[in-house]
Design a protein around this motif. Structure first.
Motif, PDB file in Angstrom:
ATOM      1  N   PRO A  82     -59.911 -71.800 -83.500  1.00 56.37           N
ATOM      2  CA  PRO A  82     -59.380 -72.199 -82.185  1.00 56.37           C
ATOM      3  C   PRO A  82     -59.496 -71.079 -81.165  1.00 56.37           C
ATOM      4  N   LEU A  83     -59.501 -71.466 -79.887  1.00 54.62           N
ATOM      5  CA  LEU A  83     -59.452 -70.494 -78.800  1.00 54.62           C
ATOM      6  C   LEU A  83     -58.031 -70.443 -78.260  1.00 54.62           C
ATOM      7  N   LYS A  84     -57.459 -69.248 -78.233  1.00 51.69           N
ATOM      8  CA  LYS A  84     -56.083 -69.063 -77.756  1.00 51.69           C
ATOM      9  C   LYS A  84     -56.103 -68.002 -76.662  1.00 51.69           C
ATOM     10  N   LEU A  85     -55.784 -68.399 -75.457  1.00 56.05           N
ATOM     11  CA  LEU A  85     -55.830 -67.473 -74.322  1.00 56.05           C
ATOM     12  C   LEU A  85     -54.512 -67.500 -73.567  1.00 56.05           C
ATOM     13  N   PHE A  86     -54.202 -66.379 -72.935  1.00 53.77           N
ATOM     14  CA  PHE A  86     -53.033 -66.347 -72.063  1.00 53.77           C
ATOM     15  C   PHE A  86     -53.293 -65.401 -70.913  1.00 53.77           C
ATOM     16  N   GLU A  87     -52.511 -65.564 -69.867  1.00 53.42           N
ATOM     17  CA  GLU A  87     -52.618 -64.698 -68.689  1.00 53.42           C
ATOM     18  C   GLU A  87     -51.249 -64.556 -68.042  1.00 53.42           C
ATOM     19  N   ILE A  88     -50.959 -63.352 -67.587  1.00 50.45           N
ATOM     20  CA  ILE A  88     -49.762 -63.107 -66.778  1.00 50.45           C
ATOM     21  C   ILE A  88     -50.237 -62.521 -65.458  1.00 50.45           C
ATOM     22  N   SER A  89     -50.016 -63.249 -64.399  1.00 52.52           N
ATOM     23  CA  SER A  89     -50.477 -62.785 -63.096  1.00 52.52           C
ATOM     24  C   SER A  89     -49.735 -63.542 -62.011  1.00 52.52           C
ATOM     25  N   LEU A  93     -46.066 -60.186 -72.910  1.00 48.57           N
ATOM     26  CA  LEU A  93     -47.370 -59.956 -73.515  1.00 48.57           C
ATOM     27  C   LEU A  93     -47.212 -59.667 -74.999  1.00 48.57           C
ATOM     28  N   ARG A  94     -46.261 -58.809 -75.330  1.00 47.47           N
ATOM     29  CA  ARG A  94     -46.046 -58.475 -76.735  1.00 47.47           C
ATOM     30  C   ARG A  94     -45.552 -59.698 -77.494  1.00 47.47           C
ATOM     31  N   ALA A  95     -44.762 -60.530 -76.833  1.00 47.23           N
ATOM     32  CA  ALA A  95     -44.276 -61.733 -77.493  1.00 47.23           C
ATOM     33  C   ALA A  95     -45.446 -62.625 -77.894  1.00 47.23           C
ATOM     34  N   CYS A  96     -46.415 -62.758 -76.987  1.00 41.68           N
ATOM     35  CA  CYS A  96     -47.579 -63.588 -77.286  1.00 41.68           C
ATOM     36  C   CYS A  96     -48.359 -63.032 -78.467  1.00 41.68           C
ATOM     37  N   VAL A  97     -48.546 -61.729 -78.481  1.00 42.35           N
ATOM     38  CA  VAL A  97     -49.314 -61.110 -79.550  1.00 42.35           C
ATOM     39  C   VAL A  97     -48.588 -61.253 -80.872  1.00 42.35           C
ATOM     40  N   CYS A  98     -47.260 -61.195 -80.844  1.00 39.91           N
ATOM     41  CA  CYS A  98     -46.479 -61.287 -82.086  1.00 39.91           C
ATOM     42  C   CYS A  98     -46.525 -62.687 -82.676  1.00 39.91           C
ATOM     43  N   VAL A  99     -46.428 -63.705 -81.830  1.00 39.77           N
ATOM     44  CA  VAL A  99     -46.312 -65.049 -82.370  1.00 39.77           C
ATOM     45  C   VAL A  99     -47.648 -65.570 -82.883  1.00 39.77           C
ATOM     46  N   SER A 100     -48.737 -65.227 -82.225  1.00 39.86           N
ATOM     47  CA  SER A 100     -50.046 -65.680 -82.677  1.00 39.86           C
ATOM     48  C   SER A 100     -51.104 -64.838 -81.993  1.00 39.86           C
ATOM     49  N   PRO A 101     -52.295 -64.783 -82.592  1.00 36.95           N
ATOM     50  CA  PRO A 101     -53.339 -63.917 -82.034  1.00 36.95           C
ATOM     51  C   PRO A 101     -53.971 -64.488 -80.784  1.00 36.95           C
ATOM     52  N   HIS A 102     -53.161 -64.648 -79.708  1.00 37.87           N
ATOM     53  CA  HIS A 102     -53.715 -65.105 -78.435  1.00 37.87           C
ATOM     54  C   HIS A 102     -54.499 -63.961 -77.800  1.00 37.87           C
ATOM     55  N   ASN A 103     -55.635 -64.281 -77.224  1.00 34.40           N
ATOM     56  CA  ASN A 103     -56.437 -63.289 -76.531  1.00 34.40           C
ATOM     57  C   ASN A 103     -56.065 -63.281 -75.068  1.00 34.40           C
ATOM     58  N   GLN A 104     -55.962 -62.081 -74.505  1.00 36.56           N
ATOM     59  CA  GLN A 104     -55.540 -61.973 -73.115  1.00 36.56           C
ATOM     60  C   GLN A 104     -56.716 -62.208 -72.181  1.00 36.56           C
ATOM     61  N   SER A 105     -56.478 -62.975 -71.129  1.00 35.12           N
ATOM     62  CA  SER A 105     -57.470 -63.206 -70.084  1.00 35.12           C
ATOM     63  C   SER A 105     -56.804 -62.896 -68.767  1.00 35.12           C
ATOM     64  N   VAL A 106     -57.054 -61.699 -68.220  1.00 34.00           N
ATOM     65  CA  VAL A 106     -56.366 -61.272 -67.005  1.00 34.00           C
ATOM     66  C   VAL A 106     -57.380 -61.060 -65.899  1.00 34.00           C
ATOM     67  N   ASN A 107     -57.305 -61.875 -64.848  1.00 36.34           N
ATOM     68  CA  ASN A 107     -58.158 -61.712 -63.683  1.00 36.34           C
ATOM     69  C   ASN A 107     -57.379 -60.929 -62.639  1.00 36.34           C
ATOM     70  N   MET A 108     -57.514 -59.586 -62.663  1.00 34.14           N
ATOM     71  CA  MET A 108     -56.728 -58.745 -61.760  1.00 34.14           C
ATOM     72  C   MET A 108     -57.373 -58.615 -60.389  1.00 34.14           C
ATOM     73  N   SER A 109     -58.665 -58.951 -60.286  1.00 31.58           N
ATOM     74  CA  SER A 109     -59.330 -58.818 -59.000  1.00 31.58           C
ATOM     75  C   SER A 109     -58.710 -59.755 -57.978  1.00 31.58           C
ATOM     76  N   PRO A 110     -58.485 -59.266 -56.725  1.00 33.81           N
ATOM     77  CA  PRO A 110     -57.953 -60.144 -55.677  1.00 33.81           C
ATOM     78  C   PRO A 110     -58.840 -61.357 -55.442  1.00 33.81           C
ATOM     79  N   LEU A 111     -60.141 -61.250 -55.759  1.00 35.77           N
ATOM     80  CA  LEU A 111     -61.055 -62.360 -55.574  1.00 35.77           C
ATOM     81  C   LEU A 111     -60.610 -63.568 -56.375  1.00 35.77           C
ATOM     82  N   PHE A 112     -60.092 -63.343 -57.605  1.00 32.91           N
ATOM     83  CA  PHE A 112     -59.726 -64.457 -58.472  1.00 32.91           C
ATOM     84  C   PHE A 112     -58.317 -64.978 -58.178  1.00 32.91           C
ATOM     85  N   LEU A 113     -57.633 -64.414 -57.207  1.00 33.35           N
ATOM     86  CA  LEU A 113     -56.414 -65.028 -56.716  1.00 33.35           C
ATOM     87  C   LEU A 113     -56.761 -66.200 -55.811  1.00 33.35           C
TER      88      LEU A 113
END
Length: 842
Positions: free
Chosen positions: A473-480, A398-418
């Motif tokens: 631009p839109l820059k998004l990432f997710e870790i899940s 996560l920190r790597a993403c933030v360091c390299v470019s201003p990617h916005n985090q999109s995290v769907n933690m709800s079990p519904l979105f699994l």
């Protein structure tokens, strides 16, 4: 949560008083509800269909109220008002009674054996001498719809039929016949149809088409007849027009056919209890007799009351309050749960009415007590158990993403979105569902949640689709996690931790995603090399554009792919710009799988029986511990207060893990701090748990504890080289302090230096027809605090196209290049792109 729409004025009239919007919002919160929206029918239509469609709609104010999913008794105005009146002690909870007919036998519903193949269960009841008004009638119909959508699972479990009893005659027969043998005039139609014709007719109906699948593949369809052969209904699709109810209806026959008998009983109880107050004998319901194929008979509705017992100690302990047994009984009575103190210790006997099918455990009763007490009235307490926090695996990426470019985090933690649809992970990505190794849901509630996701990419693309109007631009990432089939696991599947990032702009931005991969691997200390490092090689993947896809290998294994998405994939997710994406499996870099437990299992008996010894308070060093710190003397309240403020947003003295800095500060504090120092007490108890392994903690980077001051009478007091003239020394110290104070005052008057930068921007137009003067005016129209525009000129690019080169001076703390680029590219009519040509610190 279901949302109930009620007319505000009608609601206030039923409640017997008028509230402001804020007062009613507070009342809803106290009762466990939420006032979601204040609107009107006209406003709703205007939003959904436009102002032209809303011209003749009503302006009556509507309250949209969110109701807990299991509180079926609050899905209509009648139940809502009744609950609030009891809660405010303006009304006693009514008692519902099942009564026999005044004259004659009860109505009978005979079930034949043919129904076993489709919907084997049925229940029935009669509302006798009921009086409808337009508002009551509308509420009656709306409650049926709400129950169909919630507990009835869109009629798949239960279907409700309501009929004017004076237009039909019993006994009634519930049977099942081939669709060609069923013929009747359905509700609001002018002629008769066979069941086959009806299924074709309703395939285009916006409401009924959603229920056709329940029976259309069955060899026989369920149907209810009266003694004259008149069709009452063909559940769960449509009622007959002959027995439809109206404002003039006085006696209502209610039947519920079902695949789940328990749910059918609940639904019938809700229908009759909510509207029996409008009968000539309020809150009484006339019974009906159901005869089963084996000859067994049952009378409905059950309207069963049951009693439960629990202790006030249980409620007090779970809620975190200290109320008397009598007070808790009163609180429960406010929630329509009549309660009495039995006199046996602190025991309370609670009566559960037929309207409260949601109460199935003592915890449900406890929750109602907490609600009646008021969540805001529950005192704050410090948790008795302290846990040791640990970093979530993958945070470094996560920190790597933030360091390299201003990617916005999109995290769907709800079990519904699994979960997602088959289309999301297969068709839309240009793949076959059989290739995805997806876990299929056996009985999905909706088409949106049919499988467990095998990739994070669809979720990010949906997020972009919902935010297309945001500046590019839109820059998004997710870790899940994703879920994959795995025959080696006892459950046949496993979780896998993934990292996915997307870049959405007017240009594909493959180099941006590639740079993100390189930066991530650099921080993971994985070199760019074959073998022990990582490398990419060309690959074919239907999700990506041909020739623009690469497979990622790390330490000899394939871990993911990156590339420019195929235009068909972009179209299927309703996007309009190019998009590049990266998705990798990060478990090879974590050292364990996503399913590895972060804690050790401890037997429950051990938790209760084992007494852990108190750790020693002795410091690791034999030297006397100083109480002097950078926060002051921590043996005094002022020093403890300063340290408490410092720890308000920190878990440790430095960094994100315990270190020798925490151990030294722990030793400096003479005794456990008072509870008034909340943050300090939390930190103190946490560090106390490290006493056994304190010697192995990392060394401190910062010195917080100062050396001990000299003790009077010790050898440290002997100054072999000191002056004999103490007065002279004191005068010198006074002069020194005075000069230091004067210097500090003089320095404070000097203005602070402001960091500034000179930036030269290249603003490129779309083509040679772009009005460059207008484009420059738009650029100079961007105004920000700390921004000063300078000179500009037009520079030829080629083919008659010129770019605008404009300089500016910015204050670094207030204006950044990203902010400038976003503001300028917002003028999409003129500006194609913005680049920083030169950047110099002033």
């Amino acid at each position: 949560m279901p949302t109930v729409g009620v007319k505000r004025d009608l609601l206030f009239k039923a409640l017997g008083r008028t509230y402001t919007d804020e007062e009613f919002d507070e009342l809803c919160f106290e009762f466990g509800l939420e006032l979601d929206e204040i609107t009107s029918e006209k406003e709703i239509i205007s939003k959904e269909q436009g102002d032209s469609k809303a011209s003749g709609a009503s302006d009556v104010v509507l309250y949209k109220i969110d109701v807990p999913a299991n509180r079926y008794d609050l899905l209509c105005l009648e139940g809502l008002v009744r609950g609030l009146q009891v809660f405010k002690n303006k009304l006693e909870a009514p008692r519902y009674r099942r009564v026999s007919p005044v004259s004659g036998e009860p109505q009978k519903l005979i079930i034949t054996k043919e129904t076993a193949a489709v919907r084997p269960h049925a229940v029935a009841a009669v509302l006798r001498n009921i009086t409808f008004t337009q508002e009551r009638y509308d509420s009656f119909i709306e409650l049926q719809d709400k129950l169909h959508q919630t507990v009835c699972r869109k009629r798949s479990l239960v279907a409700i039929g309501t009929h004017d009893l004076d237009t039909i005659s019993g006994p009634f027969m519930y049977t099942a016949k081939p669709p060609g043998d069923i013929s009747f005039k359905p509700l609001n139609q002018t002629k008769e149809y066979t069941a086959i014709q009806l299924m074709s007719l309703y395939k285009t109906d916006s409401q009924l088409k959603h229920f056709l699948h329940i029976i259309e593949d069955k060899p026989v369809y369920p149907v209810i007849y009266d003694s004259n052969g008149i069709v009452l209904s063909m559940p769960p699709i449509i009622n007959g027009d002959h027995s439809k109810i109206s404002l003039k209806t006085k006696n209502v026959f209610i039947e519920c056919t079902a695949t789940d008998l328990t749910k059918a009983k609940i639904v019938l109880d809700m229908m009759v209890t909510m509207f029996s107050e409008y009968c000539s004998q309020p809150f009484t319901v006339e019974e009906a007799e159901v005869v089963y194929p084996d000859g067994k008979t049952c009378k409905y509705p059950e309207l069963a009351y049951r009693k439960e017992k629990l202790s006030s100690e249980f409620v007090n302990k779970k809620v975190g309050i200290n109320e008397s047994t009598e007070k808790i009984a009163q609180l429960l009575t406010k929630m329509c749960l009549r309660s009495e103190v039995t006199g046996v210790g602190d025991e309370i006997e609670v009566e559960i009415p037929p309207t409260r099918s949601d109460v199935i455990h003592a915890c449900d009763i406890m929750e109602d007590a907490a609600m009646a007490f008021g969540f805001n009235n529950i005192p704050y307490t410090t948790p008795r158990t302290y846990t040791i926090a640990t970093q979530v695996p993958g945070c470094f990426i996560l920190r790597a993403c933030v360091c390299v470019s201003p990617h916005n985090q999109s995290v769907n933690m709800s079990p519904l979105f699994l979960q997602c649809s088959k289309e999301d992970i297969a068709d839309k990505l240009g793949k076959k569902i059989s290739e995805t190794r997806a876990i299929h849901i056996a009985n999905p509630k909706t088409a949106e949640f049919q499988v467990a996701r095998t990739t994070l990419l669809p979720g990010l693309l949906k997020t972009i689709a919902a935010n297309r109007k945001m500046p590019l631009p839109l820059k998004l990432f997710e870790i899940s996690d994703v879920v994959l089939k795995d025959d080696t696991k006892d459950v046949g599947a496993r979780n896998s931790r993934r990292f996915c990032a997307v870049y959405y702009n007017k240009s594909p931005g493959f180099e941006v995603i590639h740079g993100l991969l390189d930066r991530t691997m650099q921080l993971l200390d994985v070199k760019s090399a074959r073998g022990d490092g990582y490398h990419i090689q060309a690959a074919d993947d239907s999700t990506f554009f041909p020739g623009r896809c690469a497979e990622i290998f790390a330490r000899g294994k394939s871990v993911g792919r990156l590339g420019v998405l195929h235009p068909d994939v972009i179209d299927r997710f309703e996007l309009t710009m190019p998009c590049s994406a990266l998705e990798i499996d990060i478990e090879p870099f974590l050292g364990h799988s996503a399913e590895t437990l972060l804690t050790h299992d401890v037997p429950v008996q051990e938790v209760f029986k084992h007494k852990f010894p108190e750790p020693s308070r002795a410091p690791s060093s034999s030297r006397p511990t100083s109480t002097q710190t950078v926060f002051g003397d921590v043996s005094a309240a002022a020093g403890l207060k300063a340290l408490d403020d410092f720890l308000a947003d920190k878990s440790y003295m430095e960094g994100f893990a315990a270190s020798q800095a925490d151990a030294a500060m722990f030793d400096a504090i003479p005794s456990a701090p008072a509870s008034a120092f909340r943050h300090l007490a939390r930190w103190y108890n946490h560090i106390k748990s490290f006493q056994r392994e304190r010697d192995g903690l990392p060394s401190a980077k910062t010195r917080f504890v100062l050396p001990a001051t000299a003790n009077v009478g010790s050898d440290d007091d002997l100054d072999l080289f000191g002056s004999d003239d103490e007065a002279e020394s004191a005068e010198a110290d006074r002069i020194k302090e005075q000069r230091l104070a004067e210097y500090a005052a003089k320095k404070s008057k000097k203005p602070a230096l402001v960091a500034k930068s000179s930036i030269l921007l290249d603003v490129k137009p779309w083509d040679d027809e772009t009005d460059m003067a207008e484009m420059e005016a738009c650029v100079r129209g961007v105004a920000m605090d700390g921004l000063l525009w300078g000179q500009s000129k037009l520079v030829p690019v080629g083919y008659g196209i010129r770019k605008l080169q404009i300089g500016c001076v910015v204050e670094d703390d207030k204006v950044g290049t990203d902010l400038l680029e976003e503001a300028i590219t917002a003028f999409e009519e003129y500006v194609q792109s913005v680049d920083v040509a030169a950047f110099n610190k002033i």
